[in-house]
Design a protein around this motif. Structure first.
Motif, short mmCIF file in Angstrom:
data_model
loop_
_atom_site.label_atom_id
_atom_site.label_comp_id
_atom_site.label_asym_id
_atom_site.label_seq_id
_atom_site.Cartn_x
_atom_site.Cartn_y
_atom_site.Cartn_z
N PRO A 236 20.11 16.31 61.56
CA PRO A 236 20.16 17.61 60.89
C PRO A 236 19.24 17.66 59.68
CG PRO A 236 22.10 16.30 60.34
CD PRO A 236 21.36 15.54 61.40
N PRO A 263 25.23 16.68 64.79
CA PRO A 263 25.69 17.73 63.87
C PRO A 263 25.98 17.24 62.45
CG PRO A 263 27.50 17.04 65.26
CD PRO A 263 26.28 16.28 65.74
N THR A 275 32.80 24.02 71.33
CA THR A 275 31.58 24.82 71.17
C THR A 275 31.91 26.30 71.36
OG1 THR A 275 31.08 24.47 73.51
CG2 THR A 275 30.05 22.98 71.93
#
Length: 492
Positions: A236, A263, A275
């Motif tokens: 990230p 993530p 999700t």
């Protein structure tokens, strides 16, 4: 929290060792996994059903056995349990139970259609061995695959993309563990910052998105080909997100390559992740830890029933241990010590005495011999331990009186290790989180090496338990505790 730090030399050395080895890809798992799984599932369903239906004088026992076997393997094929990516990856019981319940439903429909008349209880019992044999096969392949991955076999070659600091952190975390299939073969840093992990730099992307989007795609695809990567893993960061990440994903997918995005979450069970889509945005929902409901009620019931039954069944062993302690050294057979329980509430914990009577007074003189790197005090050859006590510690029998604490509600059968007041006094705000659940007689610490673990590893295991526990995971820990006790590793 005191994080485990991995110096650049260690990460680079791990990467070099893995890359120098004859790496076998994830698709190159042992060839016997698939035939073993198919054979275990087919025969595990066919043989018991055939025998039970024959004993029940069913008209067509062979056809019923064949139908049950085909249904069981068919259910698992539809659930993709035989895919190369899935074989050997899980030793969990719950997914197999889900498949087995689907099998029961399928065969119940078939029973109605065919008019089969074998007693329901007998038919259900005939299908139970299929569940047990499949679970055993999963555990066997999981252990074999875990051992293979420690030798850099059956792995995926991974290319990491991200800002230097994020890429270093991700590669260090992956290099420090062997319970996953990823081997980082190269890094594509975003920007000009230095990398400290020692992993080869495969390419570099500009800090800002280039005017021509193809520049990123060409650099990443070139790095993938030159390092023979199977997967691109994105760390990230603000400089590698949004439209820029979208175009890199297009390029990789058009080339038939896989993309994964980390993530930023650490030690969060996939069972807590969901999700979602919101206005075209991919959203990852993190469910809160289980703190109420049916699972907590089941845990409480298991604790009380298990502790009560254990005290009754083990009472002859308790008497034998008491006699051995009293004959081996002067002093009482039991040892009481104040520990800190849930929400920081102190309680008196019971154990069988394994040390000389004045052990607490002698502890100050042994402070310099402490072999633990954190707040716990542990010495492999502690001179205060008696001969009988050494055997009790080796077999973990000294912990049995804690069943009284479980019965009283101070402890649980499974949970973090109960800390001492002087340890808790030095906890930081993150370490205090381990006190949000009841401490346990056994837990991830006990089945993962016990005193051989560093302080940071101990805290990480406890926090992982606090955040991700479930009733089924408690049952799994209790099952694995028996093996840890027999092994005795880290018990001193």
């Amino acid at each position: 929290m005191r994080h485990v730090h991995f110096p650049a030399q260690r990460v680079a050395g791990a990467a070099a060792e893995l890359l120098a080895a004859p790496v076998r890809r994830i698709g190159d798992k042992a060839r016997w996994y698939l035939p073993a799984a198919l054979t275990a599932d087919f025969l595990g369903a066919a043989v018991p059903v055939g025998l039970v239906f024959e004993a029940a004088q069913q008209v067509r026992p062979v056809y019923c056995a064949l139908g049950a076997a085909l249904a069981w393997t068919g259910v698992q094929a539809v659930r993709r349990r035989y895919a190369a990516r899935a074989l050997g990856e899980s030793r969990g019981v719950l997914p197999v139970v889900h498949d087995w319940l689907i099998l029961i439903g399928v065969l119940a429909v078939a029973r109605v259609v065919t008019g089969e008349s074998t007693p329901r209880l007998a038919a259900l019992g005939a299908l139970l061995p299929a569940l047990l044999i499949t679970v055993a096969c999963h555990k066997l392949t999981y252990r074999h695959l875990s051992a293979a991955r420690r030798e850099a076999q059956a792995v995926s070659r991974v290319l990491v993309i991200g800002e230097p600091a994020a890429a270093d952190s991700l590669t260090a975390h992956l290099a420090a563990r062997t319970d996953h299939p990823y081997v980082v073969v190269g890094v594509v840093p975003v920007g000009t910052g230095p990398l400290e992990g020692g992993v080869p730099v495969a390419a570099r992307l500009d800090a800002l998105a280039p005017d021509a989007p193809t520049a990123d795609s060409a650099a990443v695809l070139g790095a993938v080909r030159s390092h023979h990567a199977d997967l691109v893993l994105v760390a990230p960061g603000a400089r590698i997100a949004g439209e820029r990440l979208r175009r890199i994903a297009w390029a990789l997918h058009d080339a038939g390559l896989e993309l994964a995005v980390f993530p930023g979450l650490v030690e969060v069970s996939v069972k807590r992740l969901e999700t979602l889509s919101a206005g075209g945005l991919a959203v990852l929902r993190v469910a809160p830890p289980v703190s109420s409901g049916l699972q907590t009620a089941l845990k409480a019931a298991l604790d009380r029933i298990g502790a009560g039954a254990g005290l009754v069944l083990l009472s002859p062993l308790f008497l034998a241990i008491v006699l051995a302690i009293r004959l081996g050294s002067r002093g009482p057979a039991f040892y009481r010590q104040q520990r800190i329980g849930r929400d920081g509430v102190p309680f008196t914990m019971w154990k069988f005495r394994t040390m000389v009577v004045d052990a607490d007074r002698l502890k100050g003189g042994l402070a310099g011999a402490n072999e633990n790197d954190g707040l716990m005090f542990k010495i492999r050859r502690d001179p205060r331990v008696t001969r009988v006590g050494r055997l009790l510690r080796r077999t973990s029998l000294d912990e049995l009186p804690q069943l009284l604490n479980v019965l009283a509600g101070h402890m649980s059968l499974v949970g973090p290790r109960p800390p001492l007041p002087e340890e808790v006094a030095r906890y930081d705000e993150v370490e205090l989180r381990r006190l949000t659940v009841r401490p346990g007689m056994t837990g991830l610490w006990q089945i993962s090496g016990r005193s051989d673990l560093s302080w940071d590893e101990t805290i990480q295991l406890d926090l992982s338990y606090v955040d991700n526990w479930s009733f089924t995971s408690d049952v799994d820990v209790m099952g694995r505790t028996l093996r840890a006790v027999v092994d005795g590793r880290g018990a001193y």
